[in-house]
Design an enzyme around this catalytic site. Sequence first.
Site, PDB file in Angstrom:
ATOM      1  CG  ASP A  23      -2.080  -0.819   1.198  1.00 25.28           C
ATOM      2  OD1 ASP A  23      -2.242  -1.523   0.185  1.00 25.28           O
ATOM      3  OD2 ASP A  23      -2.884  -0.783   2.155  1.00 25.28           O
ATOM      4  CE  LYS A  80      -6.940  -1.242  -0.225  1.00 21.30           C
ATOM      5  NZ  LYS A  80      -6.841  -2.696  -0.335  1.00 21.30           N
ATOM      6  NE  ARG A 164      -3.683 -22.422  11.424  1.00 20.21           N
ATOM      7  CZ  ARG A 164      -2.790 -23.413  11.449  1.00 20.21           C
ATOM      8  NH1 ARG A 164      -3.078 -24.572  10.876  1.00 20.21           N
ATOM      9  NH2 ARG A 164      -1.639 -23.241  12.044  1.00 20.21           N
ATOM     10  N   GLY A 213      -3.195  -7.308   8.089  1.00 19.28           N
ATOM     11  CA  GLY A 213      -2.549  -7.525   9.380  1.00 19.28           C
ATOM     12  C   GLY A 213      -1.099  -7.973   9.320  1.00 19.28           C
ATOM     13  N   GLY A 234      -0.282  -3.731   3.917  1.00 14.77           N
ATOM     14  CA  GLY A 234      -0.952  -2.433   3.908  1.00 14.77           C
ATOM     15  C   GLY A 234      -0.254  -1.470   4.831  1.00 14.77           C
TER      16      GLY A 234
END
Lengths: 291, 191
Positions: A23, A80, A164, A213, A234
């Site tokens: 980002d 975006k 996962r 994250g 980001g």
Amino acid sequence: MTKERYQLNKELAQMLKGGVIMDVTNAEQAKIAEAAGACAVMALERIPADIRAAGGVSRMSDPKLIKEIQQAVTIPVMAKVRIGHFVEAQILEALEIDYVDESEVLSPADPVHHIDKHQFKVPFVCGARNLGEALRRIEEGASMIRTKGEPGTGDIVQAVTHIRLIQQEIAILKALREDELYEKAKQLQVPYHLVQYVHEHGKLPVVNFAAGGVATPADAALMMQLGAEGVFVGSGIFKSGDPAKRANAIVKAVTNYNDPKILAELSEDLGDAMVGINEEEIKTLMAERGQ
Amino acid sequence: MTIGILAVQGAFLEHAKMLSKLGVDSFEIRKKADIQRPMDGLILPGGESTSMYRILRDLDLVDDIKRLIASGLPVFGTCAGLLLLAKEVDNYKSDFLQTMDIKAVKNAYGRQLGSFRANGSFNGEDNIELVFIRAPYIASVKDGVEVLSVHDDKIVAARQDNQLVTAFHPELSDSTFIHSYFIDMCQEALS
């Protein structure tokens, strides 16, 4: 989008594999990202951490900013749009963006419908928390998928949960009998042909990146070991103490995600990581936007 | 025969798949120890050239690769790999490997909307699928460089001794024709 165009768009995502998409909010940051080894940049006005802090409605970036970033680098430039906001996507296509991210980081424009991505020539990447979501986005025309980890938090827990879950669901689908696939398609609320593809190949029909994250080289390597094919970072870079160094360390961590010795060297002396907020401390779960 | 595939970023798995279709073994090169393994050929895949080169430099692989190429090891660069090998890149200040006497143009067909598929010829063989993804082309070549493919008046594949480059992505097509051509180069170097 013709079938041929869709194929080319999937193939661009293949070229990004093993890479880091960063980002950036201005041309200067874009240059730092490119020099650090980013394989693409995501142009936006505010990074997710700041969007979260500022609150209010968050929209597509100013085309002027996007053009400046396109001028500044030779790597692909993404941007975006709000979920369902097909006019923002039309504008980005007019700017010849390399990839559109229909993103939950921005405020959704449509609470029900995602963009019909088949109406476009430019490629789309979309977020997904589970296999059903991923395959629905692909059926709508997404040529790349990413996890929907909680953006702007510096907390990897959601992205880990999503990757996962997607990997588990793929493994289950692969193990099913042929005659059980119809019921599975019904459960996942996706078309049969996509269920059949995953059953046969044991993977999504498009490239799958980790996003949301990621703040450290270890986070990036964790996502790669869990099966991501590349990483979006980001807020983690330009909210940290030494962005160029951290960006470069994350790039190399994605290449050598299986080598703890190299990861140890890369993790050394990176300065402050972004402070981050824990999942339970935040009011808006962006990942729940758009199902 | 074993081929090393540079795997620091990009579409390296696609090359490994093509080689396995031809029954040729390969391994991934991600760090210094990998480049020191014996190999009969080296592939530089598609991806982002700036990203790959930064990683090559940081992991101290640049001199090893240059030395291998100088020693005559067959090398095959596709798309970004072509840019890595080009002595000159027209619209970009390249400080890449710069081992091949060609002048390339980066993102020569524009952004992703300019990406395309076409049918073309390669080394006199027709009906080769050419896949261009934000591709470069070769603006000019020096003496000693053999032009292997021209599309729309632009050079899109060439060879100089042990170095082979394509601006397009043979690893994304169904045909193993161009990979076989490279494997033949590796075989010749062995004998």
